[in-house]
Design a protein around this motif. Sequence first.
Motif, PDB file in Angstrom:
ATOM      1  N   SER A  70       0.825  -1.190   0.000  1.00 44.36           N
ATOM      2  CA  SER A  70       0.000   0.000   0.000  1.00 44.36           C
ATOM      3  C   SER A  70       0.872   1.258   0.000  1.00 44.36           C
ATOM      4  O   SER A  70       0.554   2.249  -0.667  1.00 44.36           O
ATOM      5  N   ARG A  71       1.953   1.217   0.710  1.00 44.49           N
ATOM      6  CA  ARG A  71       2.894   2.348   0.745  1.00 44.49           C
ATOM      7  C   ARG A  71       3.502   2.574  -0.634  1.00 44.49           C
ATOM      8  O   ARG A  71       3.629   3.710  -1.087  1.00 44.49           O
ATOM      9  N   ILE A  72       3.865   1.495  -1.313  1.00 42.35           N
ATOM     10  CA  ILE A  72       4.426   1.602  -2.664  1.00 42.35           C
ATOM     11  C   ILE A  72       3.386   2.168  -3.630  1.00 42.35           C
ATOM     12  O   ILE A  72       3.692   3.045  -4.449  1.00 42.35           O
ATOM     13  N   CYS A  73       2.135   1.683  -3.546  1.00 41.09           N
ATOM     14  CA  CYS A  73       1.067   2.205  -4.409  1.00 41.09           C
ATOM     15  C   CYS A  73       0.833   3.695  -4.151  1.00 41.09           C
ATOM     16  O   CYS A  73       0.640   4.468  -5.088  1.00 41.09           O
ATOM     17  N   LEU A  76       3.596   5.597  -5.813  1.00 44.21           N
ATOM     18  CA  LEU A  76       3.476   5.603  -7.267  1.00 44.21           C
ATOM     19  C   LEU A  76       2.317   6.468  -7.766  1.00 44.21           C
ATOM     20  O   LEU A  76       2.338   6.945  -8.905  1.00 44.21           O
ATOM     21  N   LEU A  77       1.302   6.691  -6.935  1.00 40.89           N
ATOM     22  CA  LEU A  77       0.169   7.527  -7.329  1.00 40.89           C
ATOM     23  C   LEU A  77       0.454   9.024  -7.203  1.00 40.89           C
ATOM     24  O   LEU A  77      -0.216   9.832  -7.836  1.00 40.89           O
ATOM     25  N   MET A  78       1.448   9.396  -6.420  1.00 38.92           N
ATOM     26  CA  MET A  78       1.710  10.808  -6.134  1.00 38.92           C
ATOM     27  C   MET A  78       1.925  11.684  -7.379  1.00 38.92           C
ATOM     28  O   MET A  78       1.449  12.811  -7.403  1.00 38.92           O
ATOM     29  N   PRO A  79       2.604  11.233  -8.432  1.00 36.03           N
ATOM     30  CA  PRO A  79       2.803  12.127  -9.592  1.00 36.03           C
ATOM     31  C   PRO A  79       1.546  12.427 -10.396  1.00 36.03           C
ATOM     32  O   PRO A  79       1.546  13.355 -11.196  1.00 36.03           O
ATOM     33  N   PHE A  92      -0.160   6.922   1.709  1.00 37.91           N
ATOM     34  CA  PHE A  92       1.184   7.030   2.275  1.00 37.91           C
ATOM     35  C   PHE A  92       1.137   7.388   3.765  1.00 37.91           C
ATOM     36  O   PHE A  92       1.879   6.836   4.566  1.00 37.91           O
ATOM     37  N   GLU A  93       0.257   8.295   4.132  1.00 40.33           N
ATOM     38  CA  GLU A  93       0.147   8.706   5.545  1.00 40.33           C
ATOM     39  C   GLU A  93      -0.385   7.570   6.418  1.00 40.33           C
ATOM     40  O   GLU A  93       0.006   7.453   7.579  1.00 40.33           O
TER      41      GLU A  93
END
Length: 104
Positions: A70-73, A76-79, A92-93
């Motif tokens: 979930s942290r990796i996803c 990867l969604l941030m951009p 991420f939080e």
Amino acid sequence: MANFKTLTKWHIFLGFLSFFLFGIPNFFAGDSITEAGKFYLPLVNIFFPLLHFSIAYGCKLQSEYGRVASRICGFLLMPFFPAGTIIGFILFENTKKKFEMQDA
């Protein structure tokens, strides 16, 4: 609310969202899809929802692998501004703390 419940709900939402977003061109495009699209759209239509559903299941079980995936996803969604950034930040939080085992 516990962070694993939040992550589970978000990944279920993302699984359904990706199913509908990738499924609409697959089912309604008809003959206008190229040969590569006819091969890859069904794969994408299955892969991304299953990825999110499996991460949601891992988060529901409070698995460390579910939290890390979930942290990796989220990263990867941030951009993908603006919606991906917001969802990525939420994911991420909620993965900063390890899952606390709770009696349910």
